[in-house]
Design a protein around this motif. Structure first.
Motif, mmCIF file in Angstrom:
data_model
loop_
_atom_site.group_PDB
_atom_site.id
_atom_site.type_symbol
_atom_site.label_atom_id
_atom_site.label_comp_id
_atom_site.label_asym_id
_atom_site.label_seq_id
_atom_site.Cartn_x
_atom_site.Cartn_y
_atom_site.Cartn_z
ATOM 1 N N PHE A 279 0.857 -1.191 0.000
ATOM 2 C CA PHE A 279 0.000 0.000 0.000
ATOM 3 C C PHE A 279 0.886 1.231 0.000
ATOM 4 N N LYS A 280 0.583 2.153 -0.890
ATOM 5 C CA LYS A 280 1.327 3.413 -0.889
ATOM 6 C C LYS A 280 0.350 4.574 -0.762
ATOM 7 N N ILE A 281 0.688 5.503 0.130
ATOM 8 C CA ILE A 281 -0.118 6.717 0.247
ATOM 9 C C ILE A 281 0.744 7.869 -0.228
ATOM 10 N N ASN A 282 0.249 8.598 -1.190
ATOM 11 C CA ASN A 282 1.031 9.665 -1.831
ATOM 12 C C ASN A 282 2.442 9.175 -2.172
ATOM 13 N N ASN A 283 2.490 7.984 -2.735
ATOM 14 C CA ASN A 283 3.751 7.393 -3.214
ATOM 15 C C ASN A 283 4.717 6.901 -2.144
ATOM 16 N N LYS A 284 4.294 6.913 -0.897
ATOM 17 C CA LYS A 284 5.170 6.427 0.181
ATOM 18 C C LYS A 284 4.550 5.156 0.781
ATOM 19 N N ASP A 285 5.402 4.203 1.098
ATOM 20 C CA ASP A 285 4.936 2.943 1.668
ATOM 21 C C ASP A 285 4.151 3.195 2.968
ATOM 22 N N ALA A 286 2.862 2.803 2.955
ATOM 23 C CA ALA A 286 1.995 3.102 4.103
ATOM 24 C C ALA A 286 2.403 2.328 5.349
ATOM 25 N N ARG A 287 3.056 1.181 5.150
ATOM 26 C CA ARG A 287 3.445 0.373 6.300
ATOM 27 C C ARG A 287 4.518 1.095 7.117
ATOM 28 N N GLN A 288 5.452 1.714 6.410
ATOM 29 C CA GLN A 288 6.547 2.406 7.101
ATOM 30 C C GLN A 288 6.180 3.830 7.489
ATOM 31 N N PHE A 289 5.486 4.523 6.553
ATOM 32 C CA PHE A 289 5.328 5.968 6.747
ATOM 33 C C PHE A 289 3.897 6.412 7.059
ATOM 34 N N GLY A 290 2.930 5.506 6.908
ATOM 35 C CA GLY A 290 1.539 5.908 7.109
ATOM 36 C C GLY A 290 1.253 6.188 8.572
ATOM 37 N N SER A 291 0.487 7.258 8.836
ATOM 38 C CA SER A 291 0.077 7.518 10.222
ATOM 39 C C SER A 291 -1.003 6.500 10.571
ATOM 40 N N GLN A 292 -1.330 6.413 11.854
ATOM 41 C CA GLN A 292 -2.387 5.477 12.256
ATOM 42 C C GLN A 292 -3.686 5.775 11.530
ATOM 43 N N GLY A 293 -3.976 7.093 11.418
ATOM 44 C CA GLY A 293 -5.210 7.516 10.750
ATOM 45 C C GLY A 293 -5.207 7.088 9.288
ATOM 46 N N GLN A 294 -4.071 7.262 8.620
ATOM 47 C CA GLN A 294 -3.997 6.877 7.200
ATOM 48 C C GLN A 294 -4.145 5.364 7.043
ATOM 49 N N GLN A 295 -3.564 4.640 7.974
ATOM 50 C CA GLN A 295 -3.689 3.178 7.888
ATOM 51 C C GLN A 295 -5.138 2.739 8.092
ATOM 52 N N ARG A 296 -5.818 3.388 9.026
ATOM 53 C CA ARG A 296 -7.234 3.073 9.240
ATOM 54 C C ARG A 296 -8.061 3.391 8.002
ATOM 55 N N THR A 297 -7.783 4.551 7.408
ATOM 56 C CA THR A 297 -8.540 4.937 6.214
ATOM 57 C C THR A 297 -8.263 3.952 5.079
ATOM 58 N N THR A 298 -7.031 3.474 5.000
ATOM 59 C CA THR A 298 -6.689 2.484 3.974
ATOM 60 C C THR A 298 -7.546 1.233 4.147
ATOM 61 N N VAL A 299 -7.610 0.740 5.395
ATOM 62 C CA VAL A 299 -8.381 -0.486 5.634
ATOM 63 C C VAL A 299 -9.861 -0.245 5.337
ATOM 64 N N LEU A 300 -10.347 0.912 5.755
ATOM 65 C CA LEU A 300 -11.756 1.222 5.491
ATOM 66 C C LEU A 300 -12.016 1.267 3.981
ATOM 67 N N ALA A 301 -11.109 1.910 3.249
ATOM 68 C CA ALA A 301 -11.275 1.989 1.790
ATOM 69 C C ALA A 301 -11.247 0.590 1.170
ATOM 70 N N LEU A 302 -10.400 -0.276 1.713
ATOM 71 C CA LEU A 302 -10.326 -1.648 1.185
ATOM 72 C C LEU A 302 -11.623 -2.407 1.426
ATOM 73 N N LYS A 303 -12.147 -2.248 2.630
ATOM 74 C CA LYS A 303 -13.398 -2.957 2.960
ATOM 75 C C LYS A 303 -14.549 -2.438 2.104
ATOM 76 N N MET A 304 -14.572 -1.123 1.893
ATOM 77 C CA MET A 304 -15.640 -0.556 1.059
ATOM 78 C C MET A 304 -15.454 -1.010 -0.391
ATOM 79 N N ALA A 305 -14.204 -1.106 -0.817
ATOM 80 C CA ALA A 305 -13.934 -1.584 -2.178
ATOM 81 C C ALA A 305 -14.394 -3.039 -2.316
ATOM 82 N N GLU A 306 -14.204 -3.798 -1.235
ATOM 83 C CA GLU A 306 -14.617 -5.203 -1.230
ATOM 84 C C GLU A 306 -16.138 -5.308 -1.440
ATOM 85 N N LEU A 307 -16.881 -4.426 -0.746
ATOM 86 C CA LEU A 307 -18.344 -4.414 -0.914
ATOM 87 C C LEU A 307 -18.715 -4.135 -2.367
ATOM 88 N N GLU A 308 -18.086 -3.103 -2.924
ATOM 89 C CA GLU A 308 -18.393 -2.687 -4.301
ATOM 90 C C GLU A 308 -18.009 -3.770 -5.308
#
Ligand SMILES: Nc1ncnc2c1ncn2[C@@H]1O[C@H](COP(=O)(O)OP(=O)(O)OP(=O)(O)O)[C@@H](O)[C@H]1O
Length: 386
Positions: A279-308
């Motif tokens: 996962f990359k957020i603004n081109n940076k690896d979310a695992r290393q550089f993502g804030s907790q909030g960004q990581q949560r939003t990533t998971v939420l976006a994934l789950k919503m994508a799963e629904l769609e």
């Protein structure tokens, strides 16, 4: 699709329970360890034939009994389905899956009836956790839209276990190589199908998750999701060029190239069991550089994508199971989730506190509320429900 009735007998801490669901949102609230998650687990089990948390099916059987019974009444595409799972461990394992009162010899027929997406606190480890979390996510996702994928997975892992067992236990390293080809063949056959399917599904989720992530962040951030297979197939990098034949060829060659190192390390170093997602957020690896909030939003976006994505494949939204996650999401994220699901996705929510259901997003009014207390469910009045 929606579940209109759920029955449990001797399942976890429920001896005998029947619930009817009439509203789009169903809230199970109560103190810890009362059986809220057990209800979501029962629904998940009816859809997938697996538990989202137990390793062994026996764990699901109410203590001091020998089998459980689950029933769900499902409405889908204006048709009605009765799903039943009957297990009995009295004389060895006995499991019967029924759809509309007919026993299913082919599990796939049962599994394709109902779809669910579950979102629980462990999912917040998707970005930060180990690769097996991400593989599990993608595999569960694919199995929902293509139950035959489960067959490929089972056979792949069977072959992998056999190959690794040989690598670990065979004493004569000089002749060991002669015994590996049958297992290599199996790995390549099932492994190539797994890689192709992962590539296809990740491509779809990538597009959906990107859009959803931008929306949640008011178009300020970009999410990129990439498949990182352990098998490098740079010669067929673009998905249009990927073919089963090319992959199988590449996979077999790589297994042969790695033969000596596999023998030294006594394990299989290449294949879908070593794949990962990036996962990359603004081109940076979310695992290393993502804030907790960004990581949560990533998971939420994934789950919503799963629904769609399931909606796209199956023509109907799956049922959404939110296990104790609302308290983990701030109002903005909650709002996006509930906007997407509102009126379209039947949603089951567990929480220890009714507070989660207040605030900006007053979902109580649209909900049916049950208080869960030591394996019993008491229906409460909420909002303007009857
Ligand atoms: N096989 C079983 N037979 C009987 N009871 C069981 C079985 N497995 C788990 N339990 C009981 O189920 C309860 C846990 O249920 P569950 O995981 O649904 O809790 P919960 O209400 O979601 O709690 P929390 O809010 O802490 O997540 C515990 O009391 C546990 O002892």
């Amino acid at each position: 699709m929606k579940l209109t009735e759920l029955c449990l007998k001797n399942f976890r801490n429920y001896s005998n329970l029947k619930l009817n669901f009439k509203k789009p949102i169903i809230l199970f609230f109560g103190a810890n360890a009362q059986g809220k998650t057990n209800l979501l687990e029962a629904i998940y089990y009816l859809a997938t034939g697996k538990s989202h948390r137990a390793q062994k099916e026996k764990e699901l059987i109410r203590w001091e009994t020998s089998g459980f019974y689950l029933k769900g009444e499902l409405e889908k595409e204006q048709a009605q389905y009765t799903l039943e799972i009957i297990t009995n461990y009295q004389n060895g394992k006995n499991k019967n899956l029924k759809v509309n009162n007919l026993s299913q010899t082919n599990t796939r027929n049962f599994l394709k009836t109902m779809n669910v997406v579950i979102f629980s606190p462990e999912d917040l480890m998707l970005v930060k956790g180990t690769p097996d979390n991400r593989r599990r996510f993608i595999d569960q996702e694919i199995t929902q839209v293509d139950p035959s994928y489960d067959f490929y997975l089972k056979n792949y892992f069977k072959a992998l276990r056999q190959r690794n067992k040989l690598l670990k236990t065979y004493q004569d390293k000089n002749t060991l190589a002669q015994h590996l080809p049958p297992w290599n063949q199996q790995l390549v056959h099932y492994g190539s199908k797994i890689i192709l399917k992962r590539e296809e599904v990740i491509h779809k989720i990538r597009l959906l998750a990107r859009l959803i992530y931008r929306k949640i962040t008011n178009q300020t951030e970009n999410l990129e999701l990439d498949y990182s297979p352990s098998l490098e197939f740079e010669d067929c990098k673009f998905r249009e060029q990927l073919s089963g034949e090319k992959l199988a060829h590449k996979f077999l060659n790589t297994l042969n190239e790695n033969l000596q190192s596999d023998i030294e390390k006594r394990t299989t170093s290449i294949g879908p069991h070593r794949d990962d997602l990036i996962f990359k957020i603004n081109n940076k690896d979310a695992r290393q550089f993502g804030s907790q909030g960004q990581q949560r939003t990533t998971v939420l976006a994934l789950k919503m994508a799963e629904l769609e994505m399931i909606k796209g494949e199956k023509g109907e939204f799956p049922i959404l199971l939110l296990d104790d996650v609302l308290s983990e999401l701030d109002d903005n994220r909650k709002k996006h989730l509930l906007n997407l699901t509102e009126g379209r996705v039947q949603t089951f929510v567990t929480s220890t506190s009714m507070e989660d259901f207040n605030g900006d997003v007053d979902i109580k009014a649209k909900s049916q509320v049950f208080r869960i207390d030591n394996g019993e469910a008491v229906k409460l009045n909420a909002g303007n429900q009857e």
